[in-house]
Write an enzyme that holds these catalytic residues in place. Structure first.
Site, short mmCIF file in Angstrom:
data_model
loop_
_atom_site.label_atom_id
_atom_site.label_comp_id
_atom_site.label_asym_id
_atom_site.label_seq_id
_atom_site.Cartn_x
_atom_site.Cartn_y
_atom_site.Cartn_z
N ASP A 14 0.81 -1.22 0.00
CA ASP A 14 0.00 0.00 0.00
C ASP A 14 0.84 1.26 0.00
OD1 ASP A 14 -2.14 -1.82 0.30
OD2 ASP A 14 -1.98 -1.72 2.48
N GLU A 176 -11.22 0.95 -3.43
CA GLU A 176 -10.36 1.36 -2.31
C GLU A 176 -9.25 2.27 -2.81
OE1 GLU A 176 -8.71 -2.27 -0.73
OE2 GLU A 176 -8.10 -2.97 -2.70
#
Length: 530
Positions: A14, A176
């Site tokens: 991420d 997301e």
């Protein structure tokens, strides 16, 4: 001008990056259950990165008592505005969404400022008019996911407006990783869809009004490896974009390396890759144009996989930088070889512990670690065992340490134990360790795969013993060296530590541990990749 992906190897998922005030770049990643939280990396060229600290280093910032390997710290975003760095993130089992800040990127960060907004993968956007927006994913009453936004007071985290849906994405599952930017006349809203597995992808939309409506890029997905069957690099998605001072544009994102062409498992974790970005008609495109993947350890040629509308959109192991970017942007040669020891590893930067740990159980010196067992073990689903580890960064590594149980007492009928573990989570790890049993010491190999615990090999030893692990993409060979004799204890497959087996998000750590009443001394630690 070529470079190799991943540029940051091992479990660093991420990624988010920003440009600082000094011409350098800064990058952060998720850490889930591990302490300290959210490593900070610095780079001068976007290709070579060096860790300089962590954002979350104090228990007041990082509460992990209820966490396990599937929870904890999710998806940070780093931003710089008016002399201050901000890192916004989610602690899914505790505070929820919050941010911290610092005026010194090399120093400590503030205590958390909570934002009362649901969803995960939060991001901050500082608009030209001084307004600050908080962005996350969310969902409507019918269960459809979207990207949502509210205006906040950056000094307090208080919401000034209610959440507003901005974009439902392109229809991919698990929307997301939202990031908002303003480039020229347009606001650009980036997301990830498809889940952070083999169907992962990057999409975006633009609007001249921050509240929309947003027009999807006609070439979405602008980055994905979902059609790259057999290619080693998979799961490309969840990224961030930045412009360098030389005018070039770059995109960082996560991806993972699968074990082999026909072995769709990955255990090193999601890693950081970098791609060049080009612009055409106020749309940006990611990756090198019309590039065929090269031969890799995944045997044989594979189909192209780049976006047929534009020629861009594939994450490659070897990236050829477009000529118009190569003329402006230079970077130093990459070097992925390493030898890590107690002496050259900083205990604050490289070593991680699980959840909120008991500091009294750790005595960390420059040439040895002394670990004292607590109540929890590395099989415990929640809580903090006496464990300290570093990420496995390459398939082929050799790791060794000299271990000695210097004090021991039985713990609830279990034999004192200390050693070296290849650790994915409490239910998936391989351990080569010393065990005290009836006034004798044994070097053992144990495999834990879900509910199955198997001792695969053991040998009686005297005192100090060198525990060794040799690995390749397919598995690990474990051995013990004692009194000049080297005994192979067994071999274990790497795929049983993979995310595909354990349904987790993390990557493998190489850890030292003590449990069941053991107090152990570790010396001569070394892990290397050449």
């Amino acid at each position: 001008m070529t470079f190799l992906n991943p540029v940051l190897r091992g479990m660093y998922p991420d990624p988010s990056m920003c440009a600082g005030p000094d011409g350098k770049f800064y990058l952060v990643c998720s850490t889930f259950q591990y302490f300290p939280g959210v490593p900070v990396f610095e780079s001068e060229d976007l290709i070579n990165w060096k860790q300089i600290g962590h954002c979350l280093t104090r228990p007041s910032q990082l509460k992990l008592e209820k966490n396990n390997t599937a929870s904890g710290i999710y998806a940070p975003t780093i931003r710089y505005n008016k002399g201050r760095f901000y890192m916004v993130v989610t602690n899914v089992e505790n505070i929820g969404n919050f941010y911290v800040y610092t005026d010194d990127i090399y120093g400590e960060w503030s205590d958390p400022i909570k934002v009362e907004q649901d969803g995960i993968d939060p991001s901050l956007f500082f608009d030209d008019d001084g307004k600050v927006y908080f962005i996350s994913n969310g969902g409507d009453s019918e269960g459809r996911g979207y990207i949502q936004m509210s205006e906040i007071d950056i000094a307090t985290g208080k919401k000034l407006t209610e959440n507003e849906p901005l974009w439902y994405g392109t229809g991919g599952r698990y929307i997301e990783a939202p990031h908002m930017y303003k480039f020229g006349d347009y606001y650009y809203l980036l997301n990830a869809e498809g889940g952070t597995e083999y169907g992962h992808m990057v999409n975006y939309a633009r609007s001249k009004n921050i509240k929309g409506p947003y027009e999807p890029c006609p070439a979405n997905p602008v980055l994905t490896n979902r059609n790259m069957g057999g290619y080693q690099l998979q799961g490309a998605g969840h990224g961030d974009i930045v412009q360098a001072p030389d005018g070039t544009w770059w995109f960082c994102h996560l991806a993972f390396r699968q074990i082999d062409k026909y072995t769709m498992h990955h255990h090193l974790g999601r890693e950081v890759c970098m791609e060049p970005v080009v612009w055409e008609d106020d749309w940006f495109y990611i990756g090198s144009k019309n590039t065929q993947p090269e031969e890799t350890v995944c045997k044989g040629k594979v189909a192209s996989g780049y976006n047929e509308k534009t020629g861009y959109g594939t994450a490659l192991l070897e990236v050829k930088v477009p000529e118009e970017i190569a003329e402006k942007h230079t970077f130093a040669p990459q070097n992925f070889s390493y030898t890590k020891t107690f002496k050259n590893l900083s205990t604050k930067l490289d070593w991680c512990r699980i959840c909120n740990y008991d500091e009294s159980k750790y005595e960390l010196n420059q040439d040895n670690f002394i670990l004292t067992a607590g109540e929890k073990t590395i099989d415990t689903g929640m809580g903090s065992p006496t464990f300290i580890g570093i990420r496995q960064c390459e398939f082929e590594e050799k790791t060794e340490v000299v271990a000695e149980i210097i004090e021991s007492c039985s713990s609830e009928g279990k034999n004192p134990e200390a050693g070296l573990t290849v650790y994915m989570d409490p239910g998936h790890h391989y351990d080569v360790y010393l065990e005290k049993r009836e006034n004798k010491t044994y070097a053992c190999l144990k495999a834990t795969i879900g509910p199955a615990h198997s001792v695969n090999g053991e040998v009686e030893v005297n005192g100090k013993t060198k525990l060794k692990i040799s690995s390749n993409a397919f598995g690990y060979t474990f051995s013990a060296e004692n009194d000049g004799k080297d005994t192979v204890l067994g071999y274990c497959d790497s795929k049983y530590l993979s995310s595909e087996v354990n349904n987790g998000f993390c990557g493998v750590f190489l850890g030292l541990y003590a449990q069941n009443g053991a107090r152990a001394k570790f010396t001569e630690f070394k892990t290397e990749h050449k």
